[in-house]
Motif scaffolding. Structure first.
Motif, PDB file in Angstrom:
ATOM      1  N   LEU A   1       0.801  -1.225   0.000  1.00 26.88           N
ATOM      2  CA  LEU A   1       0.000   0.000   0.000  1.00 26.88           C
ATOM      3  C   LEU A   1       0.832   1.271   0.000  1.00 26.88           C
ATOM      4  O   LEU A   1       0.278   2.358   0.092  1.00 26.88           O
ATOM      5  CB  LEU A   1      -0.937  -0.006   1.214  1.00 26.88           C
ATOM      6  N   HIS A   2       2.141   1.154  -0.096  1.00 25.52           N
ATOM      7  CA  HIS A   2       2.991   2.339  -0.023  1.00 25.52           C
ATOM      8  C   HIS A   2       2.900   3.159  -1.309  1.00 25.52           C
ATOM      9  O   HIS A   2       3.077   2.650  -2.404  1.00 25.52           O
ATOM     10  CB  HIS A   2       4.441   1.936   0.224  1.00 25.52           C
ATOM     11  N   LYS A   3       2.597   4.417  -1.177  1.00 25.89           N
ATOM     12  CA  LYS A   3       2.562   5.367  -2.289  1.00 25.89           C
ATOM     13  C   LYS A   3       3.358   6.589  -1.882  1.00 25.89           C
ATOM     14  O   LYS A   3       3.256   7.017  -0.747  1.00 25.89           O
ATOM     15  CB  LYS A   3       1.126   5.786  -2.611  1.00 25.89           C
ATOM     16  N   PRO A   4       4.123   7.225  -2.675  1.00 26.16           N
ATOM     17  CA  PRO A   4       4.554   6.854  -4.024  1.00 26.16           C
ATOM     18  C   PRO A   4       5.593   5.750  -3.936  1.00 26.16           C
ATOM     19  O   PRO A   4       6.333   5.649  -2.972  1.00 26.16           O
ATOM     20  CB  PRO A   4       5.170   8.131  -4.575  1.00 26.16           C
ATOM     21  N   ARG A   5       5.651   4.934  -4.952  1.00 29.36           N
ATOM     22  CA  ARG A   5       6.537   3.776  -4.968  1.00 29.36           C
ATOM     23  C   ARG A   5       7.990   4.208  -5.180  1.00 29.36           C
ATOM     24  O   ARG A   5       8.335   4.746  -6.206  1.00 29.36           O
ATOM     25  CB  ARG A   5       6.138   2.821  -6.073  1.00 29.36           C
ATOM     26  N   THR A   6       8.806   3.975  -4.178  1.00 25.16           N
ATOM     27  CA  THR A   6      10.243   4.182  -4.327  1.00 25.16           C
ATOM     28  C   THR A   6      10.924   2.861  -4.650  1.00 25.16           C
ATOM     29  O   THR A   6      12.028   2.855  -5.164  1.00 25.16           O
ATOM     30  CB  THR A   6      10.852   4.772  -3.043  1.00 25.16           C
ATOM     31  N   LEU A   7      10.277   1.755  -4.315  1.00 23.20           N
ATOM     32  CA  LEU A   7      10.732   0.409  -4.638  1.00 23.20           C
ATOM     33  C   LEU A   7       9.606  -0.314  -5.359  1.00 23.20           C
ATOM     34  O   LEU A   7       8.428  -0.046  -5.111  1.00 23.20           O
ATOM     35  CB  LEU A   7      11.044  -0.390  -3.373  1.00 23.20           C
ATOM     36  N   SER A   8       9.953  -1.238  -6.235  1.00 23.32           N
ATOM     37  CA  SER A   8       8.906  -2.065  -6.813  1.00 23.32           C
ATOM     38  C   SER A   8       8.381  -3.013  -5.742  1.00 23.32           C
ATOM     39  O   SER A   8       9.051  -3.265  -4.731  1.00 23.32           O
ATOM     40  CB  SER A   8       9.437  -2.844  -8.017  1.00 23.32           C
TER      41      SER A   8
ATOM     42  N   SER B   1       8.900   3.260   7.550  1.00 28.75           N
ATOM     43  CA  SER B   1       8.590   4.408   8.402  1.00 28.75           C
ATOM     44  C   SER B   1       7.210   4.978   8.093  1.00 28.75           C
ATOM     45  O   SER B   1       6.870   5.202   6.932  1.00 28.75           O
ATOM     46  CB  SER B   1       9.641   5.492   8.195  1.00 28.75           C
ATOM     47  N   PRO B   2       6.406   5.222   9.105  1.00 34.82           N
ATOM     48  CA  PRO B   2       5.106   5.864   8.867  1.00 34.82           C
ATOM     49  C   PRO B   2       5.254   7.370   8.598  1.00 34.82           C
ATOM     50  O   PRO B   2       4.329   8.003   8.124  1.00 34.82           O
ATOM     51  CB  PRO B   2       4.343   5.619  10.167  1.00 34.82           C
ATOM     52  N   ILE B   3       6.432   7.932   8.879  1.00 30.69           N
ATOM     53  CA  ILE B   3       6.679   9.349   8.653  1.00 30.69           C
ATOM     54  C   ILE B   3       7.394   9.501   7.330  1.00 30.69           C
ATOM     55  O   ILE B   3       8.431   8.864   7.094  1.00 30.69           O
ATOM     56  CB  ILE B   3       7.553   9.932   9.793  1.00 30.69           C
ATOM     57  N   PRO B   4       6.895  10.324   6.415  1.00 29.39           N
ATOM     58  CA  PRO B   4       7.585  10.480   5.128  1.00 29.39           C
ATOM     59  C   PRO B   4       8.907  11.235   5.281  1.00 29.39           C
ATOM     60  O   PRO B   4       8.988  12.209   6.035  1.00 29.39           O
ATOM     61  CB  PRO B   4       6.589  11.284   4.286  1.00 29.39           C
ATOM     62  N   PHE B   5       9.925  10.775   4.579  1.00 26.97           N
ATOM     63  CA  PHE B   5      11.234  11.426   4.613  1.00 26.97           C
ATOM     64  C   PHE B   5      11.429  12.229   3.349  1.00 26.97           C
ATOM     65  O   PHE B   5      11.051  11.876   2.302  1.00 26.97           O
ATOM     66  CB  PHE B   5      12.356  10.391   4.745  1.00 26.97           C
TER      67      PHE B   5
END
Length: 169
Positions: free
Chosen positions: A79-86, A165-169
């Motif tokens: 469910l991670h958006k935006p995808r930094t990894l496939s 991480s739930p916090i965006p970096f």
């Protein structure tokens, strides 16, 4: 009501991860797994049935207690958006992290930091950690191999920092 967004993928992946987590938590050492295909005479104790016993018990036998991270990691990766990894790369790093934690847990068990007299089925380590530690002891210098494993774990966590991480970096 306008602040709440209904996302069907959250429900699907959340439900699947909850079922996986429940099948891991309700695993019993007498239930059938990949390594033990005998059906117990008292019936299956796993709350999710035969499929849950096969999946949850097998994951627990392979990776040990570190397998309890898998449902959470699967949700975060899917469910991670935006995808930094496939998604496939994320699953790879998730299994690497779980495998390395299994080896570290076996190291802690062998060093005597945890008393193993009366450990439950959940807290016994899996085959992957045992085999990994045996291979490391026989093939390389012990301290060097622990340093290499620590480096691999840190690298995997850094690669997945956006997912974990739930916090965006």
């Amino acid at each position: 009501m306008s602040g709440i967004k209904f996302r069907i993928d959250y429900i699907i992946f959340g439900g699947l991860a909850s079922i996986l987590f429940l099948s891991i938590l309700s695993s019993d050492f007498q239930d059938p797994t990949i390594f033990n295909q005998l059906y117990p005479s008292v019936g299956i104790q796993n709350w999710t049935g035969l499929i849950g016993a096969l999946i949850g018990g097998s994951l627990l036998e392979i990776f040990g207690p570190s397998t309890m991270l898998l449902p959470w990691l699967i949700i975060r990766i899917s469910l991670h958006k935006p995808r930094t990894l496939s998604v496939l790369t994320g699953y790879y790093y998730a299994f690497v992290i779980v495998f390395l934690l299994s080896i570290f847990y076996e190291f802690v068990l062998n060093s005597g930091m945890i008393k193993t007299d009366k450990t439950e089925f959940y807290w016994q380590n899996g085959y992957a950690g045992k085999l990994g530690l045996i291979w490391l002891e026989e093939s390389t210098h012990y301290n060097l191999s622990l340093f290499a494993l620590s480096s691999m774990l840190i690298f995997s966590i850094v690669r997945m920092r956006h997912v974990i991480s739930p916090i965006p970096f």
